[in-house]
Design an enzyme around this catalytic site. Structure first.
Site, short mmCIF file in Angstrom:
data_model
loop_
_atom_site.label_atom_id
_atom_site.label_comp_id
_atom_site.label_asym_id
_atom_site.label_seq_id
_atom_site.Cartn_x
_atom_site.Cartn_y
_atom_site.Cartn_z
N HIS A 101 -97.44 24.85 10.55
CA HIS A 101 -96.70 25.10 9.31
C HIS A 101 -95.94 26.42 9.48
O HIS A 101 -96.40 27.31 10.20
CB HIS A 101 -97.74 25.21 8.18
CG HIS A 101 -97.17 25.31 6.81
ND1 HIS A 101 -96.67 26.48 6.28
CD2 HIS A 101 -97.06 24.39 5.82
CE1 HIS A 101 -96.29 26.26 5.03
NE2 HIS A 101 -96.50 25.01 4.73
N ASP A 157 -105.51 28.38 10.73
CA ASP A 157 -104.88 28.03 9.46
C ASP A 157 -105.64 26.82 8.92
O ASP A 157 -105.43 25.69 9.37
CB ASP A 157 -103.41 27.70 9.71
CG ASP A 157 -102.73 27.08 8.50
OD1 ASP A 157 -103.40 26.87 7.47
OD2 ASP A 157 -101.52 26.81 8.60
N GLN A 176 -105.23 22.81 5.33
CA GLN A 176 -105.39 21.36 5.14
C GLN A 176 -106.78 20.86 5.51
O GLN A 176 -107.07 19.68 5.37
CB GLN A 176 -104.32 20.59 5.94
CG GLN A 176 -102.90 20.83 5.48
CD GLN A 176 -102.65 20.43 4.03
OE1 GLN A 176 -103.41 19.68 3.42
NE2 GLN A 176 -101.58 20.94 3.45
N LYS A 207 -105.03 24.18 -2.92
CA LYS A 207 -105.14 22.92 -2.17
C LYS A 207 -106.58 22.42 -2.16
O LYS A 207 -106.84 21.33 -1.68
CB LYS A 207 -104.66 23.12 -0.74
CG LYS A 207 -103.17 23.47 -0.63
CD LYS A 207 -102.71 23.42 0.81
CE LYS A 207 -101.44 24.21 1.03
NZ LYS A 207 -100.22 23.51 0.62
N CYS A 241 -92.25 22.17 5.67
CA CYS A 241 -92.45 23.51 6.26
C CYS A 241 -92.97 23.41 7.68
O CYS A 241 -93.82 24.20 8.09
CB CYS A 241 -93.38 24.35 5.40
SG CYS A 241 -92.73 24.68 3.77
C1 LIG Z 1 -101.11 23.75 7.30
C2 LIG Z 1 -100.64 24.67 6.21
N1 LIG Z 1 -100.62 25.98 6.41
C3 LIG Z 1 -100.22 26.84 5.47
C4 LIG Z 1 -99.81 26.41 4.25
C5 LIG Z 1 -99.36 27.42 3.25
O1 LIG Z 1 -100.20 27.47 2.15
P1 LIG Z 1 -99.77 28.28 0.86
O2 LIG Z 1 -98.40 27.80 0.50
O3 LIG Z 1 -100.79 27.91 -0.15
O4 LIG Z 1 -99.77 29.72 1.22
C6 LIG Z 1 -99.82 25.03 3.98
C7 LIG Z 1 -99.40 24.47 2.69
O5 LIG Z 1 -98.29 24.42 2.29
C8 LIG Z 1 -100.23 24.15 4.98
O6 LIG Z 1 -100.23 22.83 4.78
#
Ligand SMILES: Cc1ncc(COP(=O)(O)O)c(C=O)c1O
Ligand SMILES: Cc1ncc(COP(=O)(O)O)c(C=O)c1O
Lengths: 140, 405, 405, 140
Positions: free
Chosen positions: C120, C197, C200, C223, C363
């Protein structure tokens, strides 16, 4: 607003018409714009003669709304002065803001249902913004 | 109780929830949430939840529209009609850290940052870190024995090496209002940018941020009657366009590739990742609601209450007020010591009277050092406070200092 | 509807609020809030609001205690009984930026950061920025045509120059589960730290973070059925003690003076300023509630639903699934394209069937590039989804591709 | 819990007793600890002879709870082995966690009302933690 309003037959027909798709040969103004949120993109060519738009072509990669807007831009702009072309984007903005004015060209009203879906405003605006930018630089 | 205050209190759910006696005088730490903010938060989280900025289905479209309307409302509260000048953050601390990072390219050896002795740690530590990171010098403008910024001395510390001036709009210890416009003019004269810590100013009514002559202005939602978790930073439009991003992630980019990433335009450039959507909607709702109040009346009442508090404290034998005794250029924040008693004991004992106050260094240790003390008690007012709150504090203090000293 | 699911749905206020048809399949973007999280948030903001970490009156004391209990609950969800390993953040993006900053002293010219092609943007851009800031090299481990990480290739990119490996636990595009333990062992073998990270992964049930062999693990509350505005990062205890702070401000210091500032111990060192108290309490409540579910059943149901979704999509002529067609080592996230139709149009049209999906690059532009596309539609599952949700999506797609292509 | 429970007469008497306030002359172990959240601080001197604590003195700047705990530390520690002194802090922790055990010295129970006020636990713990640290290093 339902999806059926948004994707009404006139919008679909416009999008499928691909009016103006392609590129101009010879000297012209060329601008590219993209919509950073979805990656959609238009590249628009414009030619002016005697203070009027006499040629327009575009390569558009976008959703149906962007494609429809690009086709409408190609339909409307021919014969316009740069000032008239630049005014179109403001008419579209007003329409999407839910306050079209009396002088708004009737053809634009096909996009009236998009007013209810804020996240799609930029899809419609992209080709009009490209036209305005091209018209402004052609005029400069 | 004053009938206007009675009506105002109805707009704050806490007063229906906590049984009396409940005299909440810790507003400078966090203020209570107003009904419209609480409802915006709860409605979004439980009935309208969707991520913003990209979704097209109705729930997501509505969330995005509401998010941008919150931006417009916050902009309006700061007297500007350009919402793109507002970037949402998690609070003042985050905003000031963002400022220190995005301005870092202007810092380096031979350059200086100027802060003041009255700052909250959130407006000191990020600049100490920036100074260390970049090799810039950190200069400190002193205050007088009442805690008032010595603007002449600040001006004398300003030269063309100073790239950034960072100053509080209102002190969180003394409630003193800093003459930011004068500081801004002096900063501009040497080409320095002005960052303002507005945490303690924003709860006291709308104002025109552009008229202050500053460049960045940070504040927190939870101190302005919204939810915890969101705040904002105003960044002057022309400057915002030039600044690099701070945090990297989703929503702040134009295009990401390993060959190179390009960034979105302000304000999105400064908003990486999923924002605190519910708290942001609460902030927007609070701003809208606050804009409906009659601030002349509210300010007049706050001044009268502050005077009552100061006079009452001055009449108690064992009390030492930190900061000015008068209400000139100050908001309703008063810190004091009780001779022979530790601030935490005083706060704990005041709680026995239903009076909520804060004890400690108030995250302003350099100012505490200046006052020659380690900790103090702080009472801070909000529009829902009235004479009964102030009197409960004064009575409590009287009993405590009689019984426990 | 499956009766277990019916009961589960009662724990999510949104389903009582949004009239049917409502098929929420955008859980990877943000999941719906569970009742206990919503109640913890609302109760704190409207009935228990006070700032944490310093106040001594009952309201503040209770807020602080609840805040620390949330930390304990989140630690328990990650299988650790050391709450000081949990630092609250505003979300995954913030956690990963924090990681990139606190690890920066280990980076520099001659050092390298290793990420993967499936990340991401939140796990790419902070490292690109760190590389630029420090002069470190950014290496990228490739994925195969299904989007599976090529761990052999990753291992081949690991040498003693690599100081940090940053990798997703589960892909937000394909739902693929990365073999983090194997990556962790390889990283350790060359002395590199592993940042995960977990955005998910955390919504899919508790696990033992220490068993992964990683050093930092970031995720978001919104999430995992809590509120927007808070997330957390787990930092291995021994490492946390050594790391410098990221943001400066209140609550993260031991002592501030202009002569020099010292920092608090973990986790407070990483929590500058007033935290998102309400959202943090919601995160704690969600973790506690999630720990009461029978995850074997939930996982089995998710697998069956994922299979139904994949089979259904494969049966539609115009659909191209991005990523694997099987359910091996994956969670319920499926991205696909509809030939001849733009992802945003598909999502908009699906909304007409009450089906909420996400369209775009999710993203993850580098992964989209790898798949040779710009945008796709993504459906992502949560425990409250059932066959009816998946079938509504499939029916909608069928109608749309018949009518609009 | 009310403020009156917390500041009961026994706690106040302890705090006012200032038992052990001062410093030891001659060789001793000296440790300093502070409570970063409120800036309270204790500096504690300890002397051991024949495996027993024979001298203790402290300089404490703190709230009434910290002062009372410092006085109690000075009362209790004399004559203890380092191990016994180190055990005290665990007894106080259990007491504050609301689960005192049978072997908890009765004198410590004066702090039982503090269990209900989490934010003040560290005030009480500070002198006991300093004692444990001093006892551990005297024993080393
Ligand atoms: C794999 C992953 N990493 C990071 C993020 C970023 O999370 P957040 O937007 O809650 O900071 C997301 C979600 O959008 C994600 O799916
Ligand atoms: C003057 C001042 N600046 C900054 C802050 C920090 O605000 P926050 O903790 O909401 O980030 C505060 C409040 O504590 C404050 O009073």
């Amino acid at each position: 607003m339902t999806a059926a309003d948004l994707y009404n037959d006139r919008i679909l027909a416009l999008a499928r018409s691909r009016t103006g798709a392609g590129q101009l040969e010879g000297p012209c103004v060329r601008v590219s714009r993209d919509n950073p949120l979805c990656g959609d993109r238009i590249s628009l060519d414009l030619r002016l003669e005697g203070g009027r738009i006499v040629g327009l072509a575009h390569r558009t990669r976008g959703c149906l709304l962007t494609e429809a807007a690009a086709a409408l831009v190609a339909q409307l702009a021919l014969g316009m002065t740069p000032g008239e072309a630049q005014a179109l984007v403001r008419h579209v903005q007003d329409l999407l803001a839910g306050r079209p004015c009396a002088s708004t060209p009737g053809e634009l009203r096909v996009f009236a249902p998009v007013a209810a879906v804020k996240s799609r405003h930029d899809c419609v605006l992209l080709p009009f913004a490209a036209l305005a930018e091209a018209a402004a630089s052609a005029n400069a | 109780m004053n009938s206007e205050v009675t009506e105002l209190r109805r707009a704050f759910p806490i007063f229906a929830a906590v049984p009396p006696p409940f005299h909440y005088l810790d507003n400078a730490a966090t203020a209570q949430i107003c009904h419209s903010a609480a409802e915006a938060l709860h409605a979004f989280e439980t009935r309208g939840r969707a991520n913003v900025k990209r979704g097209v289905y109705r729930l997501a479209d509505a969330a995005t529209a509401a998010f941008e309307e919150a931006r417009t409302a916050v902009a309006a509260y700061l007297g500007t009609d350009d919402p793109s000048e507002i970037a949402f953050t998690s609070g003042t601390t985050m905003g000031l850290n963002l400022a220190a990072h995005v301005l870092s390219p202007r810092l380096g050896p031979g350059r200086a940052i100027l802060v003041s002795e009255l700052e909250h740690h959130s407006n000191i530590v990020p600049w100490q870190m920036a100074a260390e990171r970049t090799g810039a010098e950190l200069r400190v403008a002193p205050v007088d024995e009442e805690g008032r910024l010595l603007v002449d001395r600040l001006e004398a510390l300003l030269d063309e090496r100073v790239a950034v001036v960072a100053i509080a709009h209102v002190s969180n210890v003394t409630g003193i209002l800093v003459d930011v416009a004068r500081v801004g003019a002096a900063a501009r004269a040497v080409g320095a940018l002005l960052v303002v810590d507005g945490a303690q100013r924003v709860p006291h009514g709308p104002f025109d941020v552009r008229a202050l002559g500053c460049d960045l202005y940070a504040f927190s939602g939870h101190k302005m009657f919204a939810a915890t978790g969101a705040g904002a930073i105003w960044i002057r439009r022309e400057l915002a366009e030039e600044l690099p991003p701070f945090l990297g992630g989703g929503e702040m980019i134009a295009r990401v590739s390993f060959a190179g990433t390009t960034y979105a335009r302000p304000p999105h450039r400064f908003e990486a990742g999923t924002p605190a959507i519910g708290p942001v909607l609460a902030l927007g709702a609070a701003a809208r609601w606050l804009l409906t109040l009659n601030w002349q009346t509210v300010r007049r009442r706050e001044e009268a209450l502050t005077a009552r508090l100061l006079d009452g404290l001055a009449a108690l034998p064992a009390i030492r007020i930190l900061g000015p005794r008068d209400i000139r250029d100050r908001f309703g924040i008063v810190a004091f010591e009780v001779a022979g008693l530790h601030a935490h004991d005083v706060c704990q004992l005041l709680d026995g009277f239903g009076v909520c106050t804060r004890g400690g260094h108030h995250c302003a240790q350099p100012l505490m050092d200046r006052f020659g003390t380690v900790a103090s008690v702080r009472a801070s007012l909000a529009p829902y406070n009235d004479e009964a709150d102030v009197d409960a504090l004064l009575t409590g203090l009287e009993v405590i200092s009689r019984k426990f000293r």
